[in-house]
Design an enzyme around this catalytic site. Structure first.
Site, mmCIF file in Angstrom:
data_model
loop_
_atom_site.group_PDB
_atom_site.id
_atom_site.type_symbol
_atom_site.label_atom_id
_atom_site.label_comp_id
_atom_site.label_asym_id
_atom_site.label_seq_id
_atom_site.Cartn_x
_atom_site.Cartn_y
_atom_site.Cartn_z
ATOM 1 N N MET A 123 28.686 22.168 -4.823
ATOM 2 C CA MET A 123 29.341 20.529 -5.225
ATOM 3 C C MET A 123 29.342 20.191 -4.614
ATOM 4 O O MET A 123 30.538 19.545 -4.743
ATOM 5 C CB MET A 123 29.646 20.516 -7.056
ATOM 6 C CG MET A 123 28.085 20.200 -8.581
ATOM 7 S SD MET A 123 27.128 19.132 -8.004
ATOM 8 C CE MET A 123 26.140 20.141 -8.682
ATOM 9 N N HIS A 124 28.961 20.130 -3.404
ATOM 10 C CA HIS A 124 29.230 18.932 -1.710
ATOM 11 C C HIS A 124 29.637 17.778 -2.155
ATOM 12 O O HIS A 124 31.126 17.058 -2.149
ATOM 13 C CB HIS A 124 28.607 18.782 -1.431
ATOM 14 C CG HIS A 124 27.854 20.932 -0.525
ATOM 15 N ND1 HIS A 124 28.516 21.995 0.268
ATOM 16 C CD2 HIS A 124 26.728 21.094 -1.097
ATOM 17 C CE1 HIS A 124 27.859 22.759 0.035
ATOM 18 N NE2 HIS A 124 26.762 21.940 -0.540
ATOM 19 N N ASP A 125 28.621 16.880 -2.504
ATOM 20 C CA ASP A 125 29.018 15.489 -2.645
ATOM 21 C C ASP A 125 30.028 14.870 -4.110
ATOM 22 O O ASP A 125 30.846 14.211 -3.642
ATOM 23 C CB ASP A 125 27.769 14.979 -2.596
ATOM 24 C CG ASP A 125 26.490 15.086 -1.677
ATOM 25 O OD1 ASP A 125 27.022 15.450 -0.797
ATOM 26 O OD2 ASP A 125 25.910 14.583 -1.436
#
Ligand code: BDR
Ligand code: CA
Length: 342
Positions: free
Chosen positions: A261-263
């Site tokens: 869940m980078h963003d």
């Protein structure tokens, strides 16, 4: 805040996180080509604002593609429309009359101290810097999801996707932000940190419980492309269908049944930099390499003799982030779409 997104599954979670966060005031959103093309990114972003019950928020379309190279998109990672298995109704909201670059420049002038958050390629921020070179001094903080330093790439052996799509833009941004005062250096969330943010089916189940949504679903490998969530809460229904595609994608690369869940993590850091520990470094982008083009290089030790132009996130507690995501988005979804009394 001024957001710049390529919505995208994880970008959409970043938007929900910010809509669910009372301290976030979104001034405008730039739609940047990346995961999918600009028009689809813009449509996805408007549809997310509908789903998230947002008031009027300006969404401005960006350039059709990168500064110097053809656009590459990644429907295999994010689904045919960029939102995984989810399909949202087309929004009736209109796009802004100004370009994403003009919006960046004009909003930063009108709201000095605003926080910038980039979760896509840096094309429109680079174009905005050409219009307003003072941006590094106007913004209060800039958080960038991008790059891979002491960590493998997710697109080539050394490239992270957002930088890979538009390396010329990334270089222009890092060069320009050398002018930012030391206490306002861009805070960079690279794969080194964002790949520690592993969302799993149990997190979706906790979100459903927090939202009061039923049934509580636990996506699993092998459910197939036709399966759809039956969650009673529309936000949960969306999340299960979108994130399940991201689980399937990561699973397909032997990473486990999980999704990075980078963003949303970068969004949480933009609101609360205390979520991470950072180290200053001078960041540059390789443009000439034959097999390393678009690689981000960090000079941690001042070997280039240049001042640091970034604070790179080097430590975090993923559980703190997930608790925050679940508490905020769960309660928000429950408030937006209350269950009818039994
Ligand atoms: C980044 O690439 C995109 O596919 C994601 O939305 C994220 O912003 C991770 O490398
Ligand atoms: Ca993104």
């Amino acid at each position: 805040m001024i957001l710049d997104v390529d919505t995208g599954i994880d970008d959409s979670l970043a938007l929900l996180y910010l809509l669910a966060s009372p301290e976030a005031q979104i001034l405008g959103i730039a739609a940047t080509a990346g995961n999918v093309g600009t028009a689809q990114v813009a449509a996805n972003t408007l549809a997310m604002l509908d789903l998230g019950g947002a008031g009027e928020i300006e969404v401005a379309a960006g350039a059709d593609g990168p500064l110097a190279i053809p656009l590459r998109t990644t429907e295999d990672t994010h689904g045919p429309q960029g939102l995984g298995y989810a399909e949202l109704p087309v929004s009736a909201r209109a796009l802004s009359g100004r370009s994403a670059a003009r919006m960046w420049a004009e909003l930063a002038r009108a709201h000095p101290g605003a926080i910038g958050l980039c979760t896509g390629p840096l094309t429109n921020l680079a174009l905005a810097l050409r219009l307003e070179p003072e941006l590094p001094r106007l913004l209060g903080r800039l958080v960038i999801m991008g790059g891979a330093f002491q960590h493998p790439g997710n697109t080539t052996p050394t490239n992270e996707w957002n930088i890979h799509v538009d390396p010329e833009a990334a270089k222009e941004v890092f060069d320009a932000f050398s002018a930012a005062p030391p206490q306002r250096r861009p805070l960079v969330c690279a794969l080194d940190i964002t790949e520690t943010i592993e969302m799993r089916p149990a997190h979706l189940a906790r979100l459903a419980e927090a939202a009061g949504s039923a049934p509580v679903e636990l996506p699993a490998a092998g459910q197939g492309a036709a399966w759809r969530s039956a969650a009673s809460n529309p936000v949960l229904r969306y999340l299960v269908d979108a994130v399940r595609f991201y689980f399937d994608f990561h699973h397909g690369y032997d990473l486990g049944y999980l999704a990075h869940m980078h963003d949303p993590f970068a969004a949480a850091v933009a609101l609360d930099p205390a979520l991470v520990t950072t180290r200053p470094a001078t960041v540059d982008v390789e443009l000439a390499g034959t097999i390393t083009r678009a690689t981000t290089v960090a000079d941690w030790a001042g070997m280039w003799g240049r001042q640091p132009n970034a604070d790179i996130a080097v430590g975090t507690d993923p559980a703190v982030f997930f608790d925050r995501l679940i508490t905020r988005v769960g309660a928000y979804a429950r408030r937006l779409y209350p269950e009818p009394p039994a």
